[in-house]
Design a protein around this motif. Structure first.
Motif, PDB file in Angstrom:
ATOM      1  N   TYR A   1      10.486 -13.291  -3.094  1.00  0.00           N
ATOM      2  CA  TYR A   1      10.911 -14.652  -2.771  1.00  0.00           C
ATOM      3  C   TYR A   1      10.532 -15.568  -3.919  1.00  0.00           C
ATOM      4  CZ  TYR A   1      10.846 -12.532   1.865  1.00  0.00           C
ATOM      5  OH  TYR A   1      11.040 -11.699   2.927  1.00  0.00           O
TER       6      TYR A   1
ATOM      7  N   ILE B   1       7.565  -8.970  -3.868  1.00  0.00           N
ATOM      8  CA  ILE B   1       6.931  -8.402  -2.675  1.00  0.00           C
ATOM      9  C   ILE B   1       7.153  -6.895  -2.691  1.00  0.00           C
ATOM     10  CG2 ILE B   1       6.920  -8.382  -0.151  1.00  0.00           C
ATOM     11  CD1 ILE B   1       6.016 -11.047  -1.160  1.00  0.00           C
TER      12      ILE B   1
ATOM     13  N   PRO C   1       2.285  -1.422   8.025  1.00  0.00           N
ATOM     14  CA  PRO C   1       1.520  -2.558   8.558  1.00  0.00           C
ATOM     15  C   PRO C   1       2.275  -3.885   8.413  1.00  0.00           C
ATOM     16  CG  PRO C   1       0.561  -1.772   6.495  1.00  0.00           C
ATOM     17  CD  PRO C   1       1.626  -0.799   6.862  1.00  0.00           C
ATOM     18  N   ASN C   2       1.808  -4.903   9.136  1.00  0.00           N
ATOM     19  CA  ASN C   2       2.399  -6.235   9.008  1.00  0.00           C
ATOM     20  C   ASN C   2       2.285  -6.700   7.568  1.00  0.00           C
ATOM     21  OD1 ASN C   2       0.885  -6.620  12.071  1.00  0.00           O
ATOM     22  ND2 ASN C   2       3.062  -6.980  11.832  1.00  0.00           N
ATOM     23  N   GLY C   3       3.352  -7.273   7.085  1.00  0.00           N
ATOM     24  CA  GLY C   3       3.331  -7.799   5.723  1.00  0.00           C
ATOM     25  C   GLY C   3       3.553  -6.757   4.656  1.00  0.00           C
ATOM     26  N   ALA C   4       3.911  -5.535   5.067  1.00  0.00           N
ATOM     27  CA  ALA C   4       4.096  -4.454   4.095  1.00  0.00           C
ATOM     28  C   ALA C   4       5.363  -4.657   3.269  1.00  0.00           C
ATOM     29  CB  ALA C   4       4.171  -3.120   4.821  1.00  0.00           C
TER      30      ALA C   4
ATOM     31  N   LYS D   1       8.581  -4.626   5.055  1.00  0.00           N
ATOM     32  CA  LYS D   1       9.655  -3.922   5.776  1.00  0.00           C
ATOM     33  C   LYS D   1      10.872  -4.839   5.928  1.00  0.00           C
ATOM     34  CE  LYS D   1       7.081  -3.216   9.465  1.00  0.00           C
ATOM     35  NZ  LYS D   1       5.880  -3.985   9.096  1.00  0.00           N
ATOM     36  N   SER D   2      10.634  -6.040   6.468  1.00  0.00           N
ATOM     37  CA  SER D   2      11.751  -6.980   6.622  1.00  0.00           C
ATOM     38  C   SER D   2      12.327  -7.338   5.261  1.00  0.00           C
ATOM     39  CB  SER D   2      11.279  -8.257   7.317  1.00  0.00           C
ATOM     40  OG  SER D   2      10.809  -7.964   8.606  1.00  0.00           O
ATOM     41  N   THR D   3      11.438  -7.505   4.288  1.00  0.00           N
ATOM     42  CA  THR D   3      11.881  -7.849   2.935  1.00  0.00           C
ATOM     43  C   THR D   3      12.838  -6.782   2.392  1.00  0.00           C
ATOM     44  OG1 THR D   3       9.762  -8.950   2.625  1.00  0.00           O
ATOM     45  CG2 THR D   3      11.059  -8.537   0.654  1.00  0.00           C
TER      46      THR D   3
ATOM     47  N   LYS E   1      16.203  -7.314   3.998  1.00  0.00           N
ATOM     48  CA  LYS E   1      16.835  -8.521   3.436  1.00  0.00           C
ATOM     49  C   LYS E   1      17.351  -8.255   2.032  1.00  0.00           C
ATOM     50  CE  LYS E   1      13.743 -11.678   5.808  1.00  0.00           C
ATOM     51  NZ  LYS E   1      12.637 -12.601   5.511  1.00  0.00           N
TER      52      LYS E   1
ATOM     53  N   GLN F   1      15.112  -9.857  12.241  1.00  0.00           N
ATOM     54  CA  GLN F   1      13.969  -9.749  13.166  1.00  0.00           C
ATOM     55  C   GLN F   1      13.908 -10.945  14.115  1.00  0.00           C
ATOM     56  OE1 GLN F   1      10.305  -9.106  11.039  1.00  0.00           O
ATOM     57  NE2 GLN F   1       9.048  -9.103  12.869  1.00  0.00           N
TER      58      GLN F   1
ATOM     59  N   GLN G   1       7.926  -1.389  14.887  1.00  0.00           N
ATOM     60  CA  GLN G   1       6.474  -1.480  15.113  1.00  0.00           C
ATOM     61  C   GLN G   1       6.015  -0.387  16.077  1.00  0.00           C
ATOM     62  OE1 GLN G   1       4.291  -2.836  13.406  1.00  0.00           O
ATOM     63  NE2 GLN G   1       5.309  -4.690  12.705  1.00  0.00           N
TER      64      GLN G   1
HETATM   65  N1  LIG Z   1      10.561 -16.442   3.376  1.00  0.00           N
HETATM   66  C1  LIG Z   1       9.475 -16.006   2.703  1.00  0.00           C
HETATM   67  N2  LIG Z   1       9.018 -16.677   1.630  1.00  0.00           N
HETATM   68  C2  LIG Z   1       7.927 -16.253   0.951  1.00  0.00           C
HETATM   69  N3  LIG Z   1       7.235 -15.147   1.269  1.00  0.00           N
HETATM   70  C3  LIG Z   1       7.639 -14.428   2.328  1.00  0.00           C
HETATM   71  C4  LIG Z   1       8.773 -14.810   3.099  1.00  0.00           C
HETATM   72  N4  LIG Z   1       8.942 -13.915   4.090  1.00  0.00           N
HETATM   73  C5  LIG Z   1       7.966 -13.006   3.938  1.00  0.00           C
HETATM   74  N5  LIG Z   1       7.186 -13.311   2.886  1.00  0.00           N
HETATM   75  C6  LIG Z   1       6.023 -12.532   2.412  1.00  0.00           C
HETATM   76  O1  LIG Z   1       6.455 -11.224   2.096  1.00  0.00           O
HETATM   77  C7  LIG Z   1       5.501 -10.283   2.519  1.00  0.00           C
HETATM   78  C8  LIG Z   1       6.203  -9.194   3.323  1.00  0.00           C
HETATM   79  O2  LIG Z   1       6.795  -9.780   4.466  1.00  0.00           O
HETATM   80  P1  LIG Z   1       7.757  -8.984   5.430  1.00  0.00           P
HETATM   81  O3  LIG Z   1       8.369  -9.975   6.349  1.00  0.00           O
HETATM   82  O4  LIG Z   1       8.656  -8.125   4.654  1.00  0.00           O
HETATM   83  O5  LIG Z   1       6.714  -8.106   6.229  1.00  0.00           O
HETATM   84  P2  LIG Z   1       6.976  -7.045   7.358  1.00  0.00           P
HETATM   85  O6  LIG Z   1       6.596  -5.735   6.786  1.00  0.00           O
HETATM   86  O7  LIG Z   1       8.330  -7.180   7.906  1.00  0.00           O
HETATM   87  O8  LIG Z   1       5.889  -7.473   8.429  1.00  0.00           O
HETATM   88  P3  LIG Z   1       6.003  -7.624  10.032  1.00  0.00           P
HETATM   89  O9  LIG Z   1       5.673  -6.297  10.573  1.00  0.00           O
HETATM   90  O10 LIG Z   1       4.935  -8.617  10.339  1.00  0.00           O
HETATM   91  O11 LIG Z   1       7.368  -8.092  10.368  1.00  0.00           O
HETATM   92  C9  LIG Z   1       4.447 -11.017   3.302  1.00  0.00           C
HETATM   93  O12 LIG Z   1       3.286 -11.113   2.509  1.00  0.00           O
HETATM   94  C10 LIG Z   1       5.023 -12.388   3.520  1.00  0.00           C
HETATM   95  O13 LIG Z   1       4.014 -13.361   3.391  1.00  0.00           O
END
Ligand SMILES: Nc1ncnc2c1ncn2[C@@H]1O[C@H](COP(=O)(O)OP(=O)(O)OP(=O)(O)O)[C@@H](O)[C@H]1O
Ligand SMILES: [Mg+2]
Lengths: 234, 333
Positions: A13, A18, A37-40, A42-44, A47, A85, A192
């Motif tokens: 971002y 990331i 884990p959270n913040g790994a 995955k969503s990124t 996207k 999500q 999850q």
């Molecule tokens: N819109 C954004 N702008 C800046 N940083 C972001 C944004 N969305 C996520 N991040 C950062 O990217 C990193 C990964 O986030 P991501 O959403 O991919 O995690 P995740 O693996 O999907 O976690 P979760 O299981 O909590 O959904 C995190 O450190 C988060 O702070």
């Protein structure tokens, strides 16, 4: 040739990376599950695949075509569907209008697809005239998946489709995912509920700190004591 | 009875007239906000611009109206609406699009729209001068005096032709907009984008098309509002200063992003404004006969006419303090 393949993907971002080298590939006949884990990241990852983030290094290929950094609406035309999500329904619009928006790019008569989605998710049929914002979490998830299915995609990306659902609902969603996959749609899904999800996965990807930690079949990951200890809660 | 008719003419009809104008303007403001998420200050100047286009067309073809039996300006209005719609799309392409693509903060967009306001005002003055103009060139404003079937009524209900045309246009515009937003593919996409822009993109909705359609509707409605207002009163280059605050008040009163709210908000602001400056002395005269001790002044209004412009301001303050989301829940179409 893989349906979708990420090769050493770096993305983030606004300059801050990331993802630092994500690799994954699935075939049309497969369900791929991403856990971690959270913040790994995955969503990124999802996207980045769907063109919502800039891929700074590496590439993403759909059946061998480079699709990195294509705009989301172009990807919908190429047969990809994405269920985010959060905020994954149009809350002020009815269930049926949500589904129609999924079919926005179609100029043909898609009413047969509405019927197919309703037969897939019978709960939605009675609620077709109700605003999606008034539905329960599980029903919203069904609307969101139905919306993405309206274009009859060949690849469906799902970000935590069972988040916050009761075990009964969770199983129902997983059953639907299997059925969608059996109808010929490749599915790449973040989950999850890792154990249950890996059970239905052909391929599993364990992500940590923006990188693959483990990549194997779902079954092998479930049986790997190291994965179980660090990522599946023992 | 005569007092009641006087009240009806000067409050109900006048209030509904100005309320309709505000409503048509506010619907445009609210649609632009719903899709682009910024307060488009240049909207009132698009109204003036549209009315000036009508003036030019009317001057070029003054005989068209009398041939049909309608004011020439009203006949020319649809042509000018199309032109204004194109100009609105052009302004977006030239000024707002680049900012949007760079993801600037809404306040930057607002400042850009203030810039567009000043530019449009300059352009209008450059081509049309600074004076007051009438949209009636070769024809005259028809005034209808309607006799009421009451013994005690010696006054008439008074309504002018442009006022009737205004009500007809408002009804037509609201019904069309309603059908567009709820039945058509693009209208639904507009609601989807105002509800959740990211999800709209992910669904494959072409957001540039939706933005274009929004400007077309906003531009066309702005032109209509400006023309119908100028038909009712007169056309001045600084019309926008008098109209900007009320239309924003109307949009906010109704709940920003909510077209039916903007419609209701327009009437609330228009009626309140008219009621506030209404001179009660005439209506209360009969009381003076009944109660000799009562000595009515010549004017008895809540607010002197010169301070009319403060009314929308106070309505705005009141709504922001007590119900910031507006009468209808705002932020989505
Ligand atoms: N819109 C954004 N702008 C800046 N940083 C972001 C944004 N969305 C996520 N991040 C950062 O990217 C990193 C990964 O986030 P991501 O959403 O991919 O995690 P995740 O693996 O999907 O976690 P979760 O299981 O909590 O959904 C995190 O450190 C988060 O702070
Ligand atoms: Mg996530």
């Amino acid at each position: 040739m893989a349906l979708i393949e990420c090769k050493n993907v770096h993305a983030g971002y606004g300059g801050m990376n990331i993802l630092n080298g994500v690799n994954m590939a699935i075939e049309s006949s497969e369900i791929g599950v991403i856990v971690g884990p959270n913040g790994a990241g995955k969503s990124t990852t999802l996207k980045a695949i769907f063109g919502l983030l800039t891929v700074s290094e590496g590439s993403i290929e759909l059946r061998g075509d480079d699709i990195s950094n294509l705009a989301p609406d172009k990807l919908v035309h190429k047969g990809m569907g994405f269920v985010p999500q959060e905020h994954n329904v149009f809350v002020s619009m009815t269930v049926e209008e949500n589904l129609e928006m999924g079919a926005f790019i179609r100029r043909d008569d898609f009413s047969y697809m509405l019927e197919r989605v309703y037969s897939f998710f019978p709960d939605l049929k009675d609620k077709r005239r109700q605003p999606a914002g008034e539905l329960s979490g599980g029903q919203r998830q069904m609307v969101a998946m139905g919306r993405a299915l309206m274009v009859e995609p060949s690849l469906l990306l799902l970000d935590e489709p069972t988040a916050g659902l009761s075990p009964l609902y969770m199983n129902e969603i997983f059953e639907r995912v299997i059925a969608i996959n059996e109808s010929g749609v490749g599915v790449l899904m973040v989950e999850q509920n890792a154990k249950q999800a890996l059970r239905i996965a052909h391929k599993g990807f364990v992500l940590a700190a923006g990188k693959n930690r483990f990549t194997d079949t779902g079954q092998n990951l479930l049986n790997d004591p190291e994965v179980a200890k660090s990522f599946l809660g023992g | 009875m005569n007092e009641f008719i006087f009240f009806f003419n000067s409050v109900i009809i006048s209030g509904a007239v100005i309320g309709s104008i505000y409503a048509i303007g506010a619907i445009g403001v609210t649609l632009v906000f719903g899709i682009l998420r910024f307060a488009h200050f240049a909207h009132a100047d698009m109204m003036t611009l549209g009315a000036f286009l009508v003036l030019i067309l009317t001057a070029l073809f003054p005989a068209v109206g009398p041939a049909i039996g309608l004011p020439t300006a009203f006949v020319m209005m649809p042509v000018a609406m199309v032109a204004t719609a194109f100009i609105a799309v052009g302004i977006d392409k030239m000024f707002y699009k680049k900012l949007r693509e760079n993801n600037v903060k809404p306040v930057v967009m607002v400042m850009a729209s203030v810039g567009v306001t000043l530019m449009l005002q300059g352009l209008i003055r450059f081509f049309a001068g600074t004076g007051t103009q009438s949209l009636y060139i070769d024809d005259r404003k028809a005034i209808f005096r309607i006799d009421l079937p009451f013994e005690s009524a010696s006054r008439n209900l008074v309504i002018t032709e442009p006022q009737i045309l205004l009500f007809v246009f408002l009804a037509f515009a609201v019904v069309s907009l309603h059908l567009f937003l709820n039945k058509s593919r693009l209208g639904k996409a507009m609601r989807a984008m105002s509800d959740n822009p990211d999800l709209a993109k992910v669904s494959g909705i072409n957001t540039n098309t939706v933005v274009g359609v929004t400007w077309i509707i906003a531009g066309a409605l702005a032109c209509a509002a400006g023309t119908l207002l100028s038909l009712d009163v007169t056309l001045k280059p600084d019309l926008s200063f008098m109209i900007l605050l009320p239309i924003f008040a109307a949009a906010i009163v109704g709940g920003v992003g909510h077209p039916y709210g903007a419609l209701a908000g327009g009437f609330v602001v228009g009626m309140t404004e008219t009621l506030a400056v209404f001179n009660w002395t005439f209506v209360l005269r009969p009381l003076e006969k009944a109660i000799p001790a009562l000595d009515l002044p010549n004017t008895l209004a809540f607010v002197p006419t010169e301070y009319k412009i403060t009314i929308p301001f106070f309505i705005l303050l009141a709504i922001l303090i007590w119900r910031p989301t507006g009468l209808f829940k705002g932020k989505i179409i």
